[in-house]
Scaffold this motif. Structure first.
Motif, PDB file in Angstrom:
ATOM      1  N   ASN A 191       0.130   4.312  12.978  1.00  0.00           N
ATOM      2  CA  ASN A 191       0.776   3.413  12.027  1.00  0.00           C
ATOM      3  C   ASN A 191       1.013   2.025  12.605  1.00  0.00           C
ATOM      4  O   ASN A 191       1.503   1.153  11.909  1.00  0.00           O
ATOM      5  CB  ASN A 191       2.110   4.002  11.560  1.00  0.00           C
ATOM      6  CG  ASN A 191       1.921   5.260  10.752  1.00  0.00           C
ATOM      7  OD1 ASN A 191       0.934   5.418  10.050  1.00  0.00           O
ATOM      8  ND2 ASN A 191       2.863   6.167  10.857  1.00  0.00           N
ATOM      9  N   ASP A 192       0.730   1.830  13.881  1.00  0.00           N
ATOM     10  CA  ASP A 192       0.979   0.546  14.522  1.00  0.00           C
ATOM     11  C   ASP A 192       0.054  -0.528  13.953  1.00  0.00           C
ATOM     12  O   ASP A 192      -1.104  -0.267  13.647  1.00  0.00           O
ATOM     13  CB  ASP A 192       0.736   0.631  16.035  1.00  0.00           C
ATOM     14  CG  ASP A 192       1.787   1.451  16.745  1.00  0.00           C
ATOM     15  OD1 ASP A 192       2.806   1.804  16.125  1.00  0.00           O
ATOM     16  OD2 ASP A 192       1.588   1.736  17.937  1.00  0.00           O
ATOM     17  N   LEU A 193       0.591  -1.736  13.861  1.00  0.00           N
ATOM     18  CA  LEU A 193      -0.196  -2.885  13.445  1.00  0.00           C
ATOM     19  C   LEU A 193      -0.587  -3.694  14.668  1.00  0.00           C
ATOM     20  O   LEU A 193       0.105  -3.664  15.685  1.00  0.00           O
ATOM     21  CB  LEU A 193       0.618  -3.765  12.499  1.00  0.00           C
ATOM     22  CG  LEU A 193       1.048  -3.135  11.184  1.00  0.00           C
ATOM     23  CD1 LEU A 193       1.917  -4.098  10.393  1.00  0.00           C
ATOM     24  CD2 LEU A 193      -0.154  -2.718  10.365  1.00  0.00           C
TER      25      LEU A 193
ATOM     26  N   LYS B 122       7.325  -0.636  26.754  1.00  0.00           N
ATOM     27  CA  LYS B 122       6.071  -0.542  27.508  1.00  0.00           C
ATOM     28  C   LYS B 122       6.014   0.865  28.061  1.00  0.00           C
ATOM     29  O   LYS B 122       6.926   1.290  28.764  1.00  0.00           O
ATOM     30  CB  LYS B 122       6.034  -1.568  28.639  1.00  0.00           C
ATOM     31  CG  LYS B 122       4.728  -1.528  29.446  1.00  0.00           C
ATOM     32  CD  LYS B 122       4.783  -2.467  30.623  1.00  0.00           C
ATOM     33  CE  LYS B 122       4.907  -1.839  31.955  1.00  0.00           C
ATOM     34  NZ  LYS B 122       4.373  -0.597  32.297  1.00  0.00           N
ATOM     35  N   SER B 123       4.994   1.606  27.707  1.00  0.00           N
ATOM     36  CA  SER B 123       4.839   2.999  28.136  1.00  0.00           C
ATOM     37  C   SER B 123       6.074   3.821  27.800  1.00  0.00           C
ATOM     38  O   SER B 123       6.505   4.672  28.566  1.00  0.00           O
ATOM     39  CB  SER B 123       4.556   3.079  29.637  1.00  0.00           C
ATOM     40  OG  SER B 123       3.414   2.341  29.970  1.00  0.00           O
ATOM     41  N   GLY B 124       6.690   3.543  26.654  1.00  0.00           N
ATOM     42  CA  GLY B 124       7.850   4.292  26.200  1.00  0.00           C
ATOM     43  C   GLY B 124       9.177   3.846  26.780  1.00  0.00           C
ATOM     44  O   GLY B 124      10.223   4.313  26.371  1.00  0.00           O
ATOM     45  N   SER B 125       9.150   2.922  27.735  1.00  0.00           N
ATOM     46  CA  SER B 125      10.385   2.429  28.348  1.00  0.00           C
ATOM     47  C   SER B 125      10.788   1.100  27.719  1.00  0.00           C
ATOM     48  O   SER B 125       9.935   0.252  27.467  1.00  0.00           O
ATOM     49  CB  SER B 125      10.195   2.216  29.853  1.00  0.00           C
ATOM     50  OG  SER B 125       9.894   3.431  30.480  1.00  0.00           O
ATOM     51  N   PRO B 126      12.098   0.909  27.496  1.00  0.00           N
ATOM     52  CA  PRO B 126      12.549  -0.353  26.905  1.00  0.00           C
ATOM     53  C   PRO B 126      12.213  -1.558  27.781  1.00  0.00           C
ATOM     54  O   PRO B 126      12.225  -1.477  29.003  1.00  0.00           O
ATOM     55  CB  PRO B 126      14.061  -0.195  26.803  1.00  0.00           C
ATOM     56  CG  PRO B 126      14.355   1.231  27.060  1.00  0.00           C
ATOM     57  CD  PRO B 126      13.194   1.821  27.770  1.00  0.00           C
TER      58      PRO B 126
ATOM     59  N   ARG C 166       4.739  -2.585  22.737  1.00  0.00           N
ATOM     60  CA  ARG C 166       5.043  -2.217  21.349  1.00  0.00           C
ATOM     61  C   ARG C 166       6.301  -2.946  20.930  1.00  0.00           C
ATOM     62  O   ARG C 166       7.320  -2.837  21.597  1.00  0.00           O
ATOM     63  CB  ARG C 166       5.260  -0.707  21.226  1.00  0.00           C
ATOM     64  CG  ARG C 166       4.012   0.115  21.466  1.00  0.00           C
ATOM     65  CD  ARG C 166       4.330   1.590  21.538  1.00  0.00           C
ATOM     66  NE  ARG C 166       5.032   2.064  20.377  1.00  0.00           N
ATOM     67  CZ  ARG C 166       4.484   2.784  19.396  1.00  0.00           C
ATOM     68  NH1 ARG C 166       3.226   3.106  19.463  1.00  0.00           N
ATOM     69  NH2 ARG C 166       5.207   3.179  18.374  1.00  0.00           N
ATOM     70  N   LEU C 167       6.217  -3.689  19.838  1.00  0.00           N
ATOM     71  CA  LEU C 167       7.371  -4.369  19.256  1.00  0.00           C
ATOM     72  C   LEU C 167       7.736  -3.658  17.967  1.00  0.00           C
ATOM     73  O   LEU C 167       6.895  -3.518  17.083  1.00  0.00           O
ATOM     74  CB  LEU C 167       7.021  -5.826  18.923  1.00  0.00           C
ATOM     75  CG  LEU C 167       7.564  -6.916  19.816  1.00  0.00           C
ATOM     76  CD1 LEU C 167       7.087  -6.724  21.234  1.00  0.00           C
ATOM     77  CD2 LEU C 167       7.217  -8.263  19.288  1.00  0.00           C
ATOM     78  N   GLN C 168       8.979  -3.193  17.898  1.00  0.00           N
ATOM     79  CA  GLN C 168       9.443  -2.553  16.668  1.00  0.00           C
ATOM     80  C   GLN C 168      10.402  -3.508  15.974  1.00  0.00           C
ATOM     81  O   GLN C 168      11.327  -4.023  16.595  1.00  0.00           O
ATOM     82  CB  GLN C 168      10.138  -1.231  16.941  1.00  0.00           C
ATOM     83  CG  GLN C 168      10.515  -0.537  15.636  1.00  0.00           C
ATOM     84  CD  GLN C 168      11.218   0.764  15.856  1.00  0.00           C
ATOM     85  OE1 GLN C 168      12.291   0.792  16.415  1.00  0.00           O
ATOM     86  NE2 GLN C 168      10.598   1.843  15.404  1.00  0.00           N
TER      87      GLN C 168
END
Length: 180
Positions: A51-53, A114-118, A161-163
């Motif tokens: 679902n990532d853009l 990054k790699s699941g870490s904030p 990843r930016l949410q």
């Protein structure tokens, strides 16, 4: 008989809790909704990656708010930047209010991993990275606003990843992913 029924109920409750904690796709906008107790960015799973853009793409929320995140621009944080980092990645975030009501910019939440870490947001006033400076600003219908946010990243390129969640009460969030 009652023991077997209790086990089934407990098992079903556990599965439901797991689905809520990990995020399930929202039929409304195709993004993953996080559980209410989850911090933004937590619970990122492999199923969300679909679902990532990509940076540069637009996403329109049901409220009429359209968000676009530009490609990251690498920069060297100044000595006065916080936190200290070998490198920063800056993102232009454009919000366009195509809805019928005024959008309150103070509700905007942007987190990075990054790699699941904030990943921490960089504040570097020397270079103009001050976060959401106009957080008290309202965006009237038909208007746009642009904010530039920076995040601390390692020296070598990394997947970031930016949410983005338009408000704390908004169940939907959009995630942008790409090299930074």
């Amino acid at each position: 008989m009652a023991l077997a029924r209790t086990c089934k109920i407990m098992f079903t409750t556990g599965l439901l809790s797991l689905a809520v904690a990990c995020g399930v796709p929202s039929a409304q906008d195709g993004t993953a909704a996080l559980g209410a107790g989850s911090p933004a960015g937590a619970g990122a799973s492999a199923s969300q990656a679909g679902n990532d853009l990509k940076f540069g793409a637009d996403h329109r929320f049901a409220s009429g708010l359209t968000i676009s995140v530009g490609s990251p621009k690498s920069f060297q944080p100044s000595a006065s930047a916080y936190p200290h980092s070998p490198r920063g990645a800056a993102f232009d975030v454009e919000l366009t209010n195509d809805g019928a009501t005024t959008y309150k910019l103070s509700g905007l939440t942007v987190t990075a991993t990054k790699s699941g870490s904030p990943v921490k947001q960089v504040v570097d006033t020397t270079q103009g990275f001050t976060g959401i400076a106009d957080a008290g600003k309202d965006v009237l219908p038909g208007r746009s606003v642009r904010v530039t946010l920076a995040f601390a990243v390692p020296q070598e390129p990394a997947q970031l990843r930016l949410q983005i969640r338009p408000s704390a009460t908004e169940p939907a969030a959009v995630t942008y992913c790409g090299p930074a």
